[in-house]
Every structure is written in C-alpha cells, then in structure tokens.
Design an enzyme around this catalytic site. Sequence first.
Site, PDB file in Angstrom:
ATOM      1  N   ASP A 278       0.813  -1.210   0.000  1.00  0.00           N
ATOM      2  CA  ASP A 278       0.000   0.000   0.000  1.00  0.00           C
ATOM      3  C   ASP A 278       0.850   1.265   0.000  1.00  0.00           C
ATOM      4  OD1 ASP A 278      -2.339  -1.416  -0.086  1.00  0.00           O
ATOM      5  OD2 ASP A 278      -2.884  -1.121   2.008  1.00  0.00           O
ATOM      6  N   GLY A 279       1.982   1.240   0.725  1.00  0.00           N
ATOM      7  CA  GLY A 279       2.860   2.409   0.743  1.00  0.00           C
ATOM      8  C   GLY A 279       3.426   2.715  -0.626  1.00  0.00           C
TER       9      GLY A 279
ATOM     10  N   ASN B  49      -4.761   9.132   0.918  1.00  0.00           N
ATOM     11  CA  ASN B  49      -4.974   8.502   2.218  1.00  0.00           C
ATOM     12  C   ASN B  49      -5.381   9.510   3.285  1.00  0.00           C
ATOM     13  OD1 ASN B  49      -4.695   5.649   2.238  1.00  0.00           O
ATOM     14  ND2 ASN B  49      -3.264   5.780   3.952  1.00  0.00           N
ATOM     15  N   GLU B  50      -4.455  10.410   3.607  1.00  0.00           N
ATOM     16  CA  GLU B  50      -4.750  11.398   4.632  1.00  0.00           C
ATOM     17  C   GLU B  50      -3.758  12.543   4.598  1.00  0.00           C
ATOM     18  OE1 GLU B  50      -1.588   9.201   5.838  1.00  0.00           O
ATOM     19  OE2 GLU B  50      -3.446   8.168   6.379  1.00  0.00           O
TER      20      GLU B  50
ATOM     21  N   ARG C 167      -5.977  21.556  21.246  1.00  0.00           N
ATOM     22  CA  ARG C 167      -4.596  21.562  21.729  1.00  0.00           C
ATOM     23  C   ARG C 167      -4.179  20.121  21.966  1.00  0.00           C
ATOM     24  NH1 ARG C 167      -1.737  24.959  26.727  1.00  0.00           N
ATOM     25  NH2 ARG C 167       0.373  24.215  26.265  1.00  0.00           N
TER      26      ARG C 167
ATOM     27  N   GLY D  62      -6.142   3.510   7.870  1.00  0.00           N
ATOM     28  CA  GLY D  62      -4.728   3.658   8.165  1.00  0.00           C
ATOM     29  C   GLY D  62      -4.464   4.355   9.490  1.00  0.00           C
TER      30      GLY D  62
ATOM     31  N   ALA E 120      -3.982  12.823  20.654  1.00  0.00           N
ATOM     32  CA  ALA E 120      -3.677  13.182  22.052  1.00  0.00           C
ATOM     33  C   ALA E 120      -4.140  14.593  22.396  1.00  0.00           C
ATOM     34  CB  ALA E 120      -2.178  13.024  22.316  1.00  0.00           C
TER      35      ALA E 120
END
Length: 268
Positions: free
Chosen positions: A52-53, A124-125, A151, A165, A188
């Site tokens: 895929d990469g 992909n993104e 943040r 992914g 996060a």
Amino acid sequence: MNDHRRNLFFYYHQNKELNDKLESLFQLARDNDFHVVEDSREANIIIAVGGDGTFLQAVRKTGFRQDCLYVGIRSQNEAGLYCDFDIDDHDEMIDAMKNSEVEVRRFPLIETTINNESTFHCLNECSVRSTLIKSIVIDVYIDDLLFETFRGDGLIIATPTGSTGYNKSTKGAVVDPKLPCFQISELASLNNNRYRTLGSSFILSGERTLKLTVRQDGNDHPLIGMDNEAFSIRNIHDVTVNLSNQVIKTVKLKDNTYWNRVQRTFLD
C-alpha cells in the site's frame, strides 16, 4: 480490457529478487500485446509493485493522473487495501485484464491548501503535527463556524480509503469509500477549562470546507504529512481541506470489494 489501455508503467523499489520476478511479468505482458514503457507520462496503466505504501507513492510521484488506471500488486504475502494482485500469480492478472474480469473503482481525494497558496492532493490522509516537544494549538473551522480550539499532538484528515490507516489507529471510524466525505481525528488532545474539543472523530460531507488555523506560538512550521510523505513548511498560518472533484481510478477484481479487503486485512 479496453484495447486503448495497452501502455504499462511499473513503479517499484528495485532489488534483485523483485527484479527477477518482474522480468517474467514484463515478458508475459509483451506476449499479450501490452507495451512496457519507461516514462509514466506515456502510460495509460500505472502498476505499483510493493504494498500500500508503494501504491501511495506511485500515485503521488506520477501526479494523481486522471487519464489512466492504477493497479496495485503485492510483492510480499501481506494484505493490502490498494493491491488486488499478487506478484507470484502473473497469469491471474493478465487473464483478468484480458477477459474483462476487472472493474474500475474510484477512490476519492482530498485537496489540502496551505496559506491559500500551495495545493496538494492526498489519497490517504493529511496530518498536521507539532515538530516541537510541546502541544500544538489549532482553531478548527467548519465552513465559517469556529467549531473548536484544539490543543494536543495534532489532527488527521482522512479520506474514506485512508480511514483504515493512521486514522483507524486513533480509534477513528472505517468509512465506505462510496461516501463522498472526509474524517477528522485527534492526536492526544488536551481537554481542560481553557481548551475543549469534541474528543472523538467526526465526519464531514464533501460539500463542507475544513479550515485549520495554527496558533503562532513556536509551532509556526508544523509537520504536514501527506499520505506517507512528510513536508516541513515554514510559517504555516492555515490549512484548508476540501474533498476534491478528482478521483483515482484503480483496477479491482470483480469479486474483491472494499469490504472484502477490510475483512481480509483486519478480521481473517
């Protein structure tokens, strides 16, 4: 396969074992009236050999061509969401293409514009992350609405195919690529009395515009990830994301749907 689609360009990372396998594939293609070309601009079928990469790199390096088909071939025994064929099964690919046992699948792209100047496509993104050992602050606008102030470590904007992914690793949803949309997921996030985010992924219609305004507090050149490549661009003020009106056309076996692939990759 349409008789006009006979020029093949192979994109791959060379090594002796792969080169030996490809030589027999090249000859098999020539024996079946396909032409192997050295310049991707002369091709109407671009074949990525790897995983895929490699497929993502092939699409980007050849300019997200709208006038050709892309084909993914696995070079290792691993599941792939973009790769229908296996390097060790030459005959299956040639027979499928000759006997019209393949269909054209259309994968959506997103357009990412930085500082209202440079526009990039992503299959992909796109991700926006801090390059410093500190959190990044981003004002998130949906159309003209200031939706939230984020943040944290960063944000991921994923296409439906990209939802399996990086997005999935952050607990984002897996999205059917037939839906014209894109998804935003948090990395996060910090939630307190000053900063408050939704705390989950959310999906926007393809008619929406997402705008990310980066607070200039030392993170003025965050890391911009586009598919599997990273760009460090100085003085990032804003990143605007839209669903593109362009698509990537790929060849798939008729009996191998997107959800067949998801099942094989994550559930088998």
